[in-house]
Design an enzyme around this catalytic site. Structure first.
Site, mmCIF file in Angstrom:
data_model
loop_
_atom_site.group_PDB
_atom_site.id
_atom_site.type_symbol
_atom_site.label_atom_id
_atom_site.label_comp_id
_atom_site.label_asym_id
_atom_site.label_seq_id
_atom_site.Cartn_x
_atom_site.Cartn_y
_atom_site.Cartn_z
ATOM 1 N N LEU A 37 -25.012 -9.957 1.495
ATOM 2 C CA LEU A 37 -24.491 -9.770 0.134
ATOM 3 C C LEU A 37 -24.806 -8.372 -0.387
ATOM 4 N N ASP A 63 -30.042 -10.843 6.279
ATOM 5 C CA ASP A 63 -29.681 -9.529 6.822
ATOM 6 C C ASP A 63 -29.636 -9.664 8.352
ATOM 7 N N ILE A 64 -28.581 -9.190 8.977
ATOM 8 C CA ILE A 64 -28.509 -9.315 10.451
ATOM 9 C C ILE A 64 -29.608 -8.499 11.143
ATOM 10 N N ALA A 86 -20.056 -8.397 10.197
ATOM 11 C CA ALA A 86 -20.933 -7.707 9.237
ATOM 12 C C ALA A 86 -21.061 -6.230 9.573
ATOM 13 N N GLU A 88 -21.358 -2.056 7.391
ATOM 14 C CA GLU A 88 -20.992 -1.128 6.320
ATOM 15 C C GLU A 88 -19.659 -0.553 6.767
ATOM 16 N N THR A 104 -27.275 -1.163 9.805
ATOM 17 C CA THR A 104 -26.528 -2.419 9.961
ATOM 18 C C THR A 104 -25.612 -2.381 11.188
ATOM 19 N N THR A 131 -13.037 -1.256 15.139
ATOM 20 C CA THR A 131 -11.972 -0.511 14.476
ATOM 21 C C THR A 131 -11.301 0.467 15.439
ATOM 22 N N ASP A 132 -10.068 0.844 15.118
ATOM 23 C CA ASP A 132 -9.382 1.870 15.922
ATOM 24 C C ASP A 132 -9.962 3.261 15.648
ATOM 25 N N GLU A 133 -10.803 3.373 14.592
ATOM 26 C CA GLU A 133 -11.324 4.693 14.218
ATOM 27 C C GLU A 133 -12.273 5.255 15.270
ATOM 28 N N TYR A 156 -19.279 6.534 9.899
ATOM 29 C CA TYR A 156 -18.854 5.135 10.037
ATOM 30 C C TYR A 156 -18.319 4.874 11.445
ATOM 31 N N LYS A 160 -19.757 2.501 14.551
ATOM 32 C CA LYS A 160 -18.997 1.396 15.172
ATOM 33 C C LYS A 160 -18.845 1.651 16.674
ATOM 34 N N LEU A 196 -7.995 2.292 0.327
ATOM 35 C CA LEU A 196 -6.767 2.868 -0.258
ATOM 36 C C LEU A 196 -5.894 1.853 -1.014
ATOM 37 N N ASP A 287 -9.610 17.083 -0.191
ATOM 38 C CA ASP A 287 -9.552 16.250 1.016
ATOM 39 C C ASP A 287 -10.940 15.718 1.402
HETATM 40 P P1 NAD Z 1 -16.510 -5.382 3.995
HETATM 41 O O1 NAD Z 1 -17.290 -4.151 3.660
HETATM 42 O O2 NAD Z 1 -15.521 -5.901 3.030
HETATM 43 O O3 NAD Z 1 -17.498 -6.585 4.332
HETATM 44 C C1 NAD Z 1 -18.663 -6.428 5.087
HETATM 45 C C2 NAD Z 1 -19.539 -7.642 4.858
HETATM 46 O O4 NAD Z 1 -20.719 -7.496 5.661
HETATM 47 C C3 NAD Z 1 -20.019 -7.803 3.408
HETATM 48 O O5 NAD Z 1 -19.885 -9.135 2.990
HETATM 49 C C4 NAD Z 1 -21.475 -7.375 3.450
HETATM 50 O O6 NAD Z 1 -22.269 -8.023 2.455
HETATM 51 C C5 NAD Z 1 -21.855 -7.800 4.862
HETATM 52 N N1 NAD Z 1 -23.007 -7.052 5.375
HETATM 53 C C6 NAD Z 1 -23.213 -5.711 5.313
HETATM 54 N N2 NAD Z 1 -24.403 -5.409 5.865
HETATM 55 C C7 NAD Z 1 -24.950 -6.563 6.295
HETATM 56 C C8 NAD Z 1 -26.161 -6.893 6.944
HETATM 57 N N3 NAD Z 1 -27.058 -5.969 7.280
HETATM 58 N N4 NAD Z 1 -26.400 -8.194 7.237
HETATM 59 C C9 NAD Z 1 -25.520 -9.165 6.901
HETATM 60 N N5 NAD Z 1 -24.365 -8.912 6.268
HETATM 61 C C10 NAD Z 1 -24.082 -7.615 5.968
HETATM 62 O O7 NAD Z 1 -15.836 -5.036 5.388
HETATM 63 P P2 NAD Z 1 -14.454 -5.549 6.024
HETATM 64 O O8 NAD Z 1 -13.380 -4.614 5.623
HETATM 65 O O9 NAD Z 1 -14.309 -6.999 5.792
HETATM 66 O O10 NAD Z 1 -14.767 -5.284 7.562
HETATM 67 C C11 NAD Z 1 -15.328 -6.312 8.387
HETATM 68 C C12 NAD Z 1 -15.422 -5.804 9.814
HETATM 69 O O11 NAD Z 1 -14.144 -5.404 10.280
HETATM 70 C C13 NAD Z 1 -16.322 -4.564 9.974
HETATM 71 O O12 NAD Z 1 -17.043 -4.706 11.175
HETATM 72 C C14 NAD Z 1 -15.344 -3.410 10.069
HETATM 73 O O13 NAD Z 1 -15.874 -2.352 10.817
HETATM 74 C C15 NAD Z 1 -14.173 -4.083 10.781
HETATM 75 N N6 NAD Z 1 -12.840 -3.496 10.537
HETATM 76 C C16 NAD Z 1 -12.407 -3.314 9.260
HETATM 77 C C17 NAD Z 1 -11.129 -2.819 9.049
HETATM 78 C C18 NAD Z 1 -10.585 -2.626 7.644
HETATM 79 O O14 NAD Z 1 -9.495 -2.055 7.495
HETATM 80 N N7 NAD Z 1 -11.238 -3.097 6.602
HETATM 81 C C19 NAD Z 1 -10.306 -2.488 10.146
HETATM 82 C C20 NAD Z 1 -10.802 -2.702 11.444
HETATM 83 C C21 NAD Z 1 -12.069 -3.211 11.622
HETATM 84 P P1 TYD Z 2 -9.454 4.048 3.625
HETATM 85 O O1 TYD Z 2 -8.813 2.886 2.940
HETATM 86 O O2 TYD Z 2 -10.752 4.551 3.115
HETATM 87 O O3 TYD Z 2 -9.532 3.670 5.160
HETATM 88 P P2 TYD Z 2 -9.945 4.603 6.437
HETATM 89 O O4 TYD Z 2 -10.478 5.879 5.964
HETATM 90 O O5 TYD Z 2 -10.983 3.758 7.067
HETATM 91 O O6 TYD Z 2 -8.698 4.745 7.244
HETATM 92 O O7 TYD Z 2 -8.427 5.265 3.581
HETATM 93 C C1 TYD Z 2 -7.126 5.134 4.121
HETATM 94 C C2 TYD Z 2 -6.436 6.470 3.964
HETATM 95 O O8 TYD Z 2 -6.246 6.745 2.570
HETATM 96 C C3 TYD Z 2 -7.244 7.636 4.499
HETATM 97 O O9 TYD Z 2 -6.330 8.579 5.066
HETATM 98 C C4 TYD Z 2 -7.917 8.227 3.269
HETATM 99 C C5 TYD Z 2 -6.895 7.949 2.185
HETATM 100 N N1 TYD Z 2 -7.427 7.722 0.824
HETATM 101 C C6 TYD Z 2 -6.923 8.452 -0.264
HETATM 102 O O10 TYD Z 2 -6.036 9.320 -0.108
HETATM 103 N N2 TYD Z 2 -7.414 8.186 -1.513
HETATM 104 C C7 TYD Z 2 -8.389 7.264 -1.730
HETATM 105 O O11 TYD Z 2 -8.829 7.080 -2.899
HETATM 106 C C8 TYD Z 2 -8.897 6.504 -0.615
HETATM 107 C C9 TYD Z 2 -9.970 5.466 -0.806
HETATM 108 C C10 TYD Z 2 -8.376 6.778 0.642
#
Ligand code: NAD
Ligand code: TYD
Length: 349
Positions: A37, A63-64, A86, A88, A104, A131-133, A156, A160, A196, A287
Site C-alpha cells: 500500500l 512489503d515483498i 508489485a 514502483e 522493491t 515491461t517493454d521499456e 525504472y 525492471k 499519461l 522534456d
Molecule cells: P502501480 O504502481 O499502479 O501498482 C503497483 C502496486 O505495487 C501498488 O499497489 C503498490 O502499493 C505495490 N507495491 C509497491 N511496492 C511494493 C512492495 N515493496 N511490496 C508490496 N507491494 C508493493 O503499477 P501498475 O501500473 O499496476 O504496474 C504493475 C506491474 O506491471 C509492474 O511490475 C510494472 O512494472 C508492470 N507494467 C506496467 C505497465 C503499465 O503501463 N502500467 C506496463 C507494463 C508492465
Molecule cells: P507514462 O504514462 O509516464 O509511461 P512511460 O513513460 O512508462 O511510457 O508516459 C507515457 C508517455 O507520455 C511518455 O512518452 C511520456 C509522456 N508524458 C507526457 O508527455 N506528459 C505527462 O504528463 C506524462 C505523465 C507523460
C-alpha cells in the site's frame, strides 16, 4: 493452481487482474493479495471482491522485501503459484528518487525468488510481470521481439531489467518454473492519475493544463488493461516454462495525437461549461531526461503459440476508460485526497 500469491494486487494492473481472475476467468483457486500500500496501492479497489469472495480472496498488507513476513505467507497459505506485479512503476518518480525502485523492483523480486526456491516442491509457477521499456528505445522502424537485447534507459526500466534477469537466472540455475511477460503501456480503469492517459483525462475534466513533454512526438504502443490480464492468464496456463512473451496492442500513437483524441472524446461526452474545446488546455513542457522515443511490440509469439489477441482498439479502449472515470468520480476524489492516505493508516497501520 490452488493458492496464488498476487503481489501488488491493489495497484492499477493488479486490481484489474484479481478482478478478472475471480470474476471472469476459469481459475478456481484462491488469491492471496500482498501489497505494501504505497501511494499507488488502494485496497478499496477490491472491497467488493473481498465481500463477494470471502473464501477465495485474502488481502495482507506486507512489503515483498520483508523476508520473514513473506516466508510466513508462503507457509501459511501453502502458496503454489506466484503472479508478481508489485513494483514502483512510474518513470518520472524513478528519475527523481530511484531508491525505492532498486529496493522493491530488484531486492523485492530477489526475495520472492528465494522464497519460491525454498518452496519449490510445491511451486507450479512463478510468473513475472515486466515491461517493454527494458528494451530501450526504437527509431522510426522496427519492433521489440523476445530476442531484442536489453538496453534500459531510465532507473525504472533498469530496475525492471535487473529483475527480469534474476527471474530468468533462477530458471536456468535452479530450474524454478518461471514465465516472464514484457508488456507495452497499459491504460484503463483504476489507473493512478500520474501516467499519461489517466492524468490527461482527469486534468482535462478539471480544466487544468495538459503537460505534453518535449515535442509530443514520442510514440507508445497502448494496451487496454483487460487485454493485459487475459494475456497474463493465458501465459500462466499455457506458456512454456523458462520462456518470455511480449504483450502489446498494435496501437502505436504519438503522445500529442493521443492527448488530442482524449480531448475530443471528452468534449463529445461532456462539454466544458465555457464550450471551449479542451485541446486549448494542451501545453508543451520541458522534456523528460532520457525520454525514450518510440516503443512498439511484436507479439507474434503469443498469438502463434498461445492464440492470444487483444480485443480492444485504442478508440474503444479510450471510450471505455473515459466512461469509467466519469462514472467513478468518487474514486478519483478519494485517491487524490489526503483523506485516502489517512484511511489507509487507520485501517492497515
Ligand atoms: P502501480 O504502481 O499502479 O501498482 C503497483 C502496486 O505495487 C501498488 O499497489 C503498490 O502499493 C505495490 N507495491 C509497491 N511496492 C511494493 C512492495 N515493496 N511490496 C508490496 N507491494 C508493493 O503499477 P501498475 O501500473 O499496476 O504496474 C504493475 C506491474 O506491471 C509492474 O511490475 C510494472 O512494472 C508492470 N507494467 C506496467 C505497465 C503499465 O503501463 N502500467 C506496463 C507494463 C508492465
Ligand atoms: P507514462 O504514462 O509516464 O509511461 P512511460 O513513460 O512508462 O511510457 O508516459 C507515457 C508517455 O507520455 C511518455 O512518452 C511520456 C509522456 N508524458 C507526457 O508527455 N506528459 C505527462 O504528463 C506524462 C505523465 C507523460
Amino acid at each position: 493452481m490452488d493458492s496464488m500469491l498476487v503481489t501488488g494486487g491493489c495497484g492499477f494492473i493488479g486490481t484489474n487482474f484479481v478482478r478478472y481472475l475471480l470474476k471472469e476467468s476459469d481459475f478456481s483457486g484462491r488469491v492471496i493479495n500482498v501489497d505494501k500500500l504505497t501511494y499507488a496501492g488502494n485496497p478499496e479497489n477490491l472491497s467488493d471482491i473481498e465481500k463477494d469472495f470471502p473464501e477465495r480472496y485474502i488481502f495482507t498488507k506486507t512489503d515483498i522485501c520483508d523476508q520473514e513476513g513473506m516466508a510466513r505467507i508462503f507457509e501459511d497459505y501453502r502458496i503454489d503459484t506466484v503472479c508478481h506485479f508489485a513494483a514502483e512503476s512510474h518513470v518520472d518518480r524513478s528519475i527523481v528518487r530511484p531508491d525505492a525502485f532498486i529496493q522493491t523492483n530488484i531486492v523485492g523480486t530477489f526475495n520472492l525468488l528465494e522464497l519460491a526456491k525454498a518452496n519449490q516442491g510445491r511451486l507450479i509457477l512463478f510468473h513475472h510481470i515486466s515491461t517493454d521499456e527494458v528494451f530501450g528505445s526504437l527509431g522510426k522502424e522496427g519492433f521489440f521481439t523476445e530476442e531484442t537485447p536489453y538496453k534500459p534507459n531510465s532507473p525504472y526500466s533498469a530496475s525492471k531489467a535487473a529483475s527480469d534477469h534474476l527471474v530468468r537466472a533462477y530458471y536456468k540455475t535452479y530450474g524454478l518454473p518461471i514465465t516472464i511477460s514484457n508488456c507495452s503501456n497499459n491504460y484503463g480503469p483504476y489507473q493512478f492519475p500520474e501516467k499519461l492517459i489517466s492524468l490527461m483525462i482527469l486534468n482535462a475534466l478539471e480544466g487544468k493544463t495538459l503537460p505534453v513533454y518535449g515535442d509530443g512526438r514520442n510514440i507508445r504502443d497502448w494496451l487496454y488493461v483487460k487485454d493485459h490480464c487475459t494475456a497474463v492468464w493465458t501465459i500462466m496456463k499455457h506458456g512454456k516454462r523458462g520462456e518470455t512473451y511480449n504483450i502489446g496492442g498494435k496501437n502505436e500513437m504519438e503522445n500529442i495525437g493521443l492527448v488530442e483524441m482524449i480531448c475530443d472524446v471528452l468534449d463529445e461526452h461532456q462539454k466544458r461549461e465555457d464550450n471551449l474545446p479542451r485541446r486549448e488546455l494542451i501545453t508543451f513542457v520541458k522534456d523528460r531526461p532520457g525520454h525514450d522515443r518510440r516503443y512498439a511490440i511484436d507479439f507474434t509469439k503469443l498469438t502463434r503459440e498461445l492464440a492470444w489477441i487483444p480485443e480492444e482498439s485504442l478508440e474503444t479502449g479510450i471510450h471505455k476508460t473515459i466512461q469509467w472515470y466519469l462514472d467513478n468520480q468518487e474514486w478519483v476524489s478519494r485517491i487524490k485526497s489526503g483523506e485516502y492516505q489517512s484511511w489507509i493508516e487507520e485501517h492497515y497501520g
